[in-house]
Design a protein around this motif. Sequence first.
Motif, PDB file in Angstrom:
ATOM      1  N   LEU A  66       0.851  -1.200   0.000  1.00  0.00           N
ATOM      2  CA  LEU A  66       0.000   0.000   0.000  1.00  0.00           C
ATOM      3  C   LEU A  66       0.882   1.244   0.000  1.00  0.00           C
ATOM      4  O   LEU A  66       0.988   1.942   1.018  1.00  0.00           O
ATOM      5  N   LEU A  69      -0.655   4.680   1.310  1.00  0.00           N
ATOM      6  CA  LEU A  69      -0.844   4.739   2.758  1.00  0.00           C
ATOM      7  C   LEU A  69       0.519   4.825   3.454  1.00  0.00           C
ATOM      8  O   LEU A  69       0.684   5.589   4.420  1.00  0.00           O
ATOM      9  N   ARG A 399     -12.963  -1.482  -2.974  1.00  0.00           N
ATOM     10  CA  ARG A 399     -11.576  -1.300  -2.567  1.00  0.00           C
ATOM     11  C   ARG A 399     -10.802  -2.511  -3.037  1.00  0.00           C
ATOM     12  O   ARG A 399     -11.364  -3.607  -3.170  1.00  0.00           O
ATOM     13  N   GLU A 403      -5.834  -3.325   0.107  1.00  0.00           N
ATOM     14  CA  GLU A 403      -6.352  -2.330   1.049  1.00  0.00           C
ATOM     15  C   GLU A 403      -7.121  -2.999   2.175  1.00  0.00           C
ATOM     16  O   GLU A 403      -6.977  -2.644   3.350  1.00  0.00           O
ATOM     17  N   SER A 407      -4.741  -2.463   5.428  1.00  0.00           N
ATOM     18  CA  SER A 407      -5.052  -1.179   6.063  1.00  0.00           C
ATOM     19  C   SER A 407      -5.905  -1.396   7.307  1.00  0.00           C
ATOM     20  O   SER A 407      -7.018  -1.926   7.212  1.00  0.00           O
ATOM     21  N   ASN A 410      -9.753  -0.944   7.688  1.00  0.00           N
ATOM     22  CA  ASN A 410     -10.708  -1.869   7.076  1.00  0.00           C
ATOM     23  C   ASN A 410     -10.905  -3.160   7.856  1.00  0.00           C
ATOM     24  O   ASN A 410     -11.635  -4.046   7.413  1.00  0.00           O
TER      25      ASN A 410
END
Length: 504
Positions: A66, A69, A399, A403, A407, A410
């Motif tokens: 990611l 991020l 998404r 992700e 992340s 989530n």
Amino acid sequence: MKKLNQRKMVQHRSKLELKNCIESFIYEKIPEDGGEILTLSSRRLLTWNRLDLAFKLVYLELRKTLPELAKSIYLEDIKAQTLGQFSEFGNADKNSFEAYVECFEKIFTSIENDGFLGDKSIVPLGRNGTIYNGAHRIACSIYLNRRVTAIQIDLPPMICDYKYFYDRNVPVNFIEMAVNKFIEYSSDVYIAFLWPSGKKRISESEILFSNILYKKEVGLSKKGAFNLLACLYEDMDWVGSKNDGYPGINNKLIECFPTFDPVKVIAFQAENIGKVREIKKNIRLINNIGYSSVHITDNIREALKISNLLFNDNGLHFLNNSTPHQYVSLDDDLKRFDILVNEAGIKRSKLIIDGGAALSVYGIRKNSDIDFLLDGKVPAEFREAGFEPHDDQIIFHKRNKLELIYSPENHFIYFGFKFISFDQLYRMKKYRNEKKDENDCKLMESLCENKKYMKLLAKVNQKILYKRLKLHNFIVIFIVEILKKLKLYSAVRKAYHHVMFLLK
């Protein structure tokens, strides 16, 4: 503060020999006769006052999966430390965020390929043994599990703790991501819970803690308090089993939560478990209410399990709104799933549980299977065992898979597995809008509708619960005392357990 008692003295170097190995503004502080060069584990330099190391570890872990991020988190780290100027004293090349990223990547590649080259680079430590400079080198070494060389200099410690980042307007969710990552890489973090039962003397209890990694007040609902206590005490015999709903927790709830004021949670570093027990003992002496004023985790495994729930909004929502042992069959499914994961050598961090199992762990409805997403190829054994990947449903999440998996916004972590977050699952079901999704969304909405009313109702219910449980506890104690006086307690207790066994 950590002591460098496991250090290895390599050699004594003269000041002149150190000139090209250390920053010029620090070189000036080295005594004329030089100093002792130490070789030590990089993880020993992961200390509460350098939370910035954990920000950099998050970046290193997410930079491939990611990247956006990862850069956002690293940006907050550098913006905080440079007050938005993106410049570094003594290094003219660092004059923008992009320059910082480029430099970080070069350091990582160098240490990955060649290790930490002690003849070219030495990390300066302040007088308390924590790093004064060189956070990027140390973060890369921690991530790559490399030993480092360092020199201790008479300099004041650098303080880049959680308050440092909070005061510089770094988002709390990023700070908590860093805290959780810090705990993951550490071996000496403990988490203390100062229960509402000791709120009158909480200030006296708080001052006993030093080396504080993170401090937070956690608001808990009735379910949240019960679920937290169950997580903390689930291995204790007096709690009972999850199949019975942990009946022993009710008495503990009475003792620890005479009111449902926020719980003070403190993550801190300590040299050993003996120091932790000393703190716990002193807090109990201060409050004089036995074991119900404080709980402190015993090891890093417990600390990480709890931090992943408390230092994550999705985890807190789960604690406050779930009935996780409503469907015992889910435990059996997860055990079978876990066996396959271990046999396949899959890291749990690379997968997330989606769909009905996430509803089941909330206690909303029973799952029929375990749907999951995996970063990698799914072994055939999973399908043969009835565990199907949910990749064909990713489109409804809006998404990408990575992700969802990586992340923290989530998911939450429970049973050692990542589960899709309540909000994300609700959005997915709203968008997919199959018949079963309509029913699921109605069930999910009932869990959170009319929040102000539910909050007020929860307070009333908590008071009722407290009075009811307190009355129940009084009656039980009264009956036990009567039976003991009549010398019937042992016989009645044995008969009770026999009857309960026959009823199972």
